[in-house]
Scaffold this motif. Sequence first.
Motif, mmCIF file in Angstrom:
data_model
loop_
_atom_site.group_PDB
_atom_site.id
_atom_site.type_symbol
_atom_site.label_atom_id
_atom_site.label_comp_id
_atom_site.label_asym_id
_atom_site.label_seq_id
_atom_site.Cartn_x
_atom_site.Cartn_y
_atom_site.Cartn_z
ATOM 1 N N GLY A 42 70.940 -9.409 28.816
ATOM 2 C CA GLY A 42 72.462 -8.567 27.746
ATOM 3 C C GLY A 42 72.419 -8.827 26.736
ATOM 4 O O GLY A 42 72.839 -8.764 25.651
ATOM 5 N N LYS A 43 71.513 -9.570 26.142
ATOM 6 C CA LYS A 43 70.999 -9.884 24.411
ATOM 7 C C LYS A 43 69.958 -9.812 24.401
ATOM 8 O O LYS A 43 68.660 -9.468 24.552
ATOM 9 N N GLU A 44 69.772 -9.149 22.491
ATOM 10 C CA GLU A 44 68.272 -9.062 21.918
ATOM 11 C C GLU A 44 67.994 -10.235 22.283
ATOM 12 O O GLU A 44 67.728 -11.276 22.571
ATOM 13 N N ARG A 45 66.265 -10.043 21.804
ATOM 14 C CA ARG A 45 65.338 -10.636 21.781
ATOM 15 C C ARG A 45 65.377 -11.904 20.780
ATOM 16 O O ARG A 45 65.500 -11.010 19.431
ATOM 17 N N GLN A 46 65.241 -12.909 20.627
ATOM 18 C CA GLN A 46 65.726 -13.622 19.318
ATOM 19 C C GLN A 46 64.851 -14.727 18.961
ATOM 20 O O GLN A 46 63.788 -15.352 19.752
ATOM 21 N N PHE A 47 64.198 -14.713 17.872
ATOM 22 C CA PHE A 47 63.292 -15.722 16.848
ATOM 23 C C PHE A 47 63.465 -17.149 17.206
ATOM 24 O O PHE A 47 64.780 -17.457 17.794
ATOM 25 N N VAL A 48 63.147 -17.959 18.049
ATOM 26 C CA VAL A 48 62.307 -19.534 17.771
ATOM 27 C C VAL A 48 61.535 -20.090 17.006
ATOM 28 O O VAL A 48 62.648 -20.850 15.936
ATOM 29 N N ALA A 49 60.521 -19.942 16.521
ATOM 30 C CA ALA A 49 59.664 -20.735 15.838
ATOM 31 C C ALA A 49 58.671 -19.193 15.479
ATOM 32 O O ALA A 49 57.858 -18.940 16.422
ATOM 33 N N SER A 50 57.682 -19.690 14.565
ATOM 34 C CA SER A 50 56.129 -19.028 14.346
ATOM 35 C C SER A 50 55.291 -20.335 13.853
ATOM 36 O O SER A 50 56.324 -21.074 12.842
ATOM 37 N N ILE A 51 54.157 -19.640 13.958
ATOM 38 C CA ILE A 51 53.363 -20.858 13.114
ATOM 39 C C ILE A 51 52.297 -20.017 12.512
ATOM 40 O O ILE A 51 51.441 -19.045 13.094
ATOM 41 N N ASN A 52 51.705 -20.432 10.745
ATOM 42 C CA ASN A 52 50.667 -19.067 10.399
ATOM 43 C C ASN A 52 49.603 -19.214 10.937
ATOM 44 O O ASN A 52 48.789 -20.308 12.057
ATOM 45 N N TRP A 53 48.508 -18.738 10.771
ATOM 46 C CA TRP A 53 47.252 -18.622 11.250
ATOM 47 C C TRP A 53 46.413 -19.563 11.143
ATOM 48 O O TRP A 53 45.289 -20.415 12.124
ATOM 49 N N SER A 54 46.884 -20.734 10.139
ATOM 50 C CA SER A 54 46.167 -21.954 10.311
ATOM 51 C C SER A 54 46.891 -23.214 10.789
ATOM 52 O O SER A 54 46.122 -24.554 10.894
ATOM 53 N N GLY A 55 47.861 -22.621 11.365
ATOM 54 C CA GLY A 55 48.786 -24.017 11.619
ATOM 55 C C GLY A 55 49.594 -24.665 10.630
ATOM 56 O O GLY A 55 50.005 -25.706 10.729
ATOM 57 N N GLY A 56 49.329 -24.497 9.333
ATOM 58 C CA GLY A 56 49.753 -25.572 8.164
ATOM 59 C C GLY A 56 50.992 -25.122 7.629
ATOM 60 O O GLY A 56 51.865 -26.020 6.994
ATOM 61 N N VAL A 57 51.674 -24.151 8.645
ATOM 62 C CA VAL A 57 52.652 -23.646 8.194
ATOM 63 C C VAL A 57 53.772 -22.852 9.251
ATOM 64 O O VAL A 57 53.036 -22.187 10.921
ATOM 65 N N THR A 58 54.801 -24.161 9.788
ATOM 66 C CA THR A 58 55.735 -23.766 10.565
ATOM 67 C C THR A 58 56.994 -23.619 9.711
ATOM 68 O O THR A 58 57.625 -23.705 8.815
#
Length: 124
Positions: A42-58
């Motif tokens: 019943g709810k929209e998909r929500q963001f939890v976490a993201s990581i960049n291509w190298s793993g250096g930024v989260t």
Amino acid sequence: QVQLVESGGGLVQAGDSLRLSCATSGRTFSSSAMGWFHQVPGKERQFVASINWSGGVTYYTDSVKGRFTISRDGAKNTVYLQMNSLKPEDTAVYYCAARHQLGIASNSYEYDYWGQGTQVTVSS
């Protein structure tokens, strides 16, 4: 074409930990930022976490900062979500996503590929 397969979900008690895995196929993993989202009925998909291509930024949504950690293993073409101190409100289907960009993103429309989801249920 990129395929994403999540695993690691399950039923746990509040305070427990789980590690979700997302195995990817295709040759674009090393140049793709990755993300985790969750969705309850019943709810929209929500963001939890993201990581960049190298793993250096989260980047994390506020509700999981200090409890969840996103990471990636280039040798295994896999991204992980370590979830500690789980709470009942973390209960949801968790989806892995990939995008044809190097940098992180927090909106679902910014992602190009999605996994089928894995259920996480936290009991009180």
